[in-house]
Design a protein around this motif. Structure first.
Motif, mmCIF file in Angstrom:
data_model
loop_
_atom_site.group_PDB
_atom_site.id
_atom_site.type_symbol
_atom_site.label_atom_id
_atom_site.label_comp_id
_atom_site.label_asym_id
_atom_site.label_seq_id
_atom_site.Cartn_x
_atom_site.Cartn_y
_atom_site.Cartn_z
ATOM 1 N N LYS A 16 0.828 -1.205 0.000
ATOM 2 C CA LYS A 16 0.000 0.000 0.000
ATOM 3 C C LYS A 16 0.868 1.264 0.000
ATOM 4 O O LYS A 16 0.614 2.208 -0.752
ATOM 5 N N LEU A 17 1.922 1.275 0.815
ATOM 6 C CA LEU A 17 2.809 2.441 0.878
ATOM 7 C C LEU A 17 3.594 2.623 -0.424
ATOM 8 O O LEU A 17 3.780 3.748 -0.889
ATOM 9 N N ILE A 18 4.035 1.512 -1.016
ATOM 10 C CA ILE A 18 4.724 1.597 -2.314
ATOM 11 C C ILE A 18 3.772 2.163 -3.373
ATOM 12 O O ILE A 18 4.146 3.034 -4.159
ATOM 13 N N ASP A 19 2.537 1.679 -3.376
ATOM 14 C CA ASP A 19 1.543 2.176 -4.345
ATOM 15 C C ASP A 19 1.260 3.666 -4.143
ATOM 16 O O ASP A 19 1.104 4.412 -5.117
ATOM 17 N N ILE A 20 1.197 4.109 -2.888
ATOM 18 C CA ILE A 20 0.985 5.536 -2.609
ATOM 19 C C ILE A 20 2.114 6.351 -3.238
ATOM 20 O O ILE A 20 1.877 7.375 -3.883
ATOM 21 N N HIS A 21 3.352 5.891 -3.052
ATOM 22 C CA HIS A 21 4.501 6.587 -3.647
ATOM 23 C C HIS A 21 4.388 6.614 -5.172
ATOM 24 O O HIS A 21 4.516 7.665 -5.796
ATOM 25 N N ASN A 22 4.141 5.442 -5.762
ATOM 26 C CA ASN A 22 4.148 5.344 -7.221
ATOM 27 C C ASN A 22 2.985 6.064 -7.892
ATOM 28 O O ASN A 22 3.083 6.420 -9.064
#
Length: 157
Positions: A16-22
């Motif tokens: 979820k955090l990686i997706d928020i960044h991307n």
């Protein structure tokens, strides 16, 4: 004190955090990395509860950092901060180890490293293959005496 603890975040929260960044258009280039300033109360509550951190509302800065292949951070000691954490959001890459005071820490999804970044020289080794994602936070105590409890040991910062 240098603390390393596994399983702080599960894989779905890390993703979820990686997706928020991307998916953010607020990402900024910093040296050879890409940072997103991002405060997440849910993650902070997990960290603060796990380590019984008192008198601490939020870090002074918190970032999701994308480390592309070839990126690294040279040896340094931070000034202006007292303690930091690095939370590994993925481990499907090669390289990118964190070195704190000559202790080599292998990235593992969900692992956290907490240390006095103004006392210990630290670095990030070159990412040789893939992309490394971390969530980092920095705290300034100044007028606070902070006690962190880890494995029944109390550390004063």
């Amino acid at each position: 004190m240098i603390i390393r603890e596994d399983g702080i975040l599960d894989s779905s929260m890390c993703k979820k955090l990686i997706d928020i960044h991307n998916n953010s258009n607020e990402v900024k280039k910093f040296r050879d990395t890409f940072i997103l300033t991002f405060f997440n109360k849910e993650v902070l509550n997990i960290i603060h509860k796990k380590f019984k951190i008192k008198k601490l509302l939020s870090p002074d800065n918190m970032e999701i950092v994308k480390w592309p292949m070839g990126s690294s951070m040279k040896k340094h000691r931070d000034t202006g901060d007292d303690i930091s954490f690095i939370l590994y959001l993925n481990d499907n890459y090669e390289g990118g180890e964190t070195i704190v005071d000559k202790l080599k820490i292998k990235p593992k999804q969900g692992r956290i490293v907490i240390f006095s970044n103004d006392k210990y020289i630290h670095e990030v080794k070159k990412v040789n293959w893939g992309v490394r994602y971390t969530l980092a936070g920095w705290y300034k105590w100044k007028n606070y005496i902070i006690y962190l409890v880890y494995q029944d040991q109390v550390t004063r910062f």
